[in-house]
Design an enzyme around this catalytic site. Structure first.
Site, mmCIF file in Angstrom:
data_model
loop_
_atom_site.group_PDB
_atom_site.id
_atom_site.type_symbol
_atom_site.label_atom_id
_atom_site.label_comp_id
_atom_site.label_asym_id
_atom_site.label_seq_id
_atom_site.Cartn_x
_atom_site.Cartn_y
_atom_site.Cartn_z
ATOM 1 C CG ASP A 1 -27.672 -12.378 5.141
ATOM 2 O OD1 ASP A 1 -27.496 -11.268 4.611
ATOM 3 O OD2 ASP A 1 -28.603 -12.622 5.925
ATOM 4 N NE ARG B 1 -23.461 -15.526 -2.226
ATOM 5 C CZ ARG B 1 -23.931 -14.951 -1.128
ATOM 6 N NH1 ARG B 1 -24.673 -15.643 -0.287
ATOM 7 N NH2 ARG B 1 -23.676 -13.673 -0.861
ATOM 8 C CB CYS C 1 -22.643 -14.496 6.781
ATOM 9 S SG CYS C 1 -21.307 -14.757 5.596
#
Length: 229
Positions: free
Chosen positions: A82, A79, A178
């Site tokens: 992060d 995906r 993230c």
């Protein structure tokens, strides 16, 4: 007369991340081949850290060998985004959709996922917003409440969104969530003064909002696993 568009929803409870990932991959391939319909997996995970395709391993702040001690797993995915955390009392939706049939591009799709979480948060008295420049996901002030990480190939989506209902937030201390340093992570429970309904109710609110956002006319809740070749 325009044909009605249905969205299948698979309510799966708590599912090991790797099992859910394998199922997503099969459904992703099946949707590309046209043998499964547009659908959403609705679930939660045991404590799990996941890395996106950029493999930003430096944003995991503890040695991988320590993860067993804190009761968490680490998995690598394809995906976008992060490192993030998934765990109990976090609502996760994995839409497997054809963006071409919906008429959405990638950016509009991500914005749609953000708007779903913002709308549900608002229904519980929490004013959330989409990320600004350099931010991803959904925020309450400078505190992150929801994550978005998607994979899109041939116009088909997988992975999706995660909204923090009331997860154990200490798990986020072991990562740079993230990849955004010096920002807190929050939850509906932390932000609201009201008693929250059961997690299942919030899952259903997300599902119904997602269906409206992406122009599905009705929702078909399924109890059995999808059948595909």
């Amino acid at each position: 007369m325009k044909a009605r568009r249905s969205l299948e929803v698979w309510k799966m409870g708590i599912v090991n991340y790797l099992e859910a990932l394998k199922l997503q991959e099969k459904l992703f391939a099946g949707r590309k081949a046209g043998v499964v319909p547009d659908l959403v997996l609705s679930l939660q995970h045991p404590p799990t850290y996941t890395l996106g395709k950029r493999r930003t391993r430096h944003n995991l702040l503890v040695p991988e060998s320590d993860l067993t001690r804190i009761g968490a797993e680490l998995h690598y995915t394809e995906r976008g985004g992060d490192i993030t955390f998934h765990g109990p009392r976090q609502a996760v939706l994995y839409p497997i959709l054809s963006l071409r049939e919906i008429g959405f591009g990638a950016r509009k799709y991500v914005e749609g996922l953000e708007s779903v979480m913002i709308e549900v948060a608002a229904s519980h008295g929490v004013k959330a917003r989409p990320g600004r420049a350099g931010e991803t996901g959904v925020w309450v002030g400078d505190r992150k409440i929801g994550a978005v990480g998607v994979r899109i190939s041939s116009g088909i989506t997988c992975h999706g969104l995660a909204l923090n209902i009331d997860p154990e937030l200490d798990y986020f201390k072991h990562i740079v969530p993230c990849g955004i340093a010096d920002k807190e992570v929050t939850s509906l429970r932390r932000e609201t003064n009201a008693e929250l309904p059961a997690d299942e109710v919030i899952h259903e609110q997300l599902i119904r909002c997602l269906a409206r956002t992406f122009y599905f006319d009705d929702i078909k809740f399924k109890q059995d696993l999808p059948k595909f070749s």
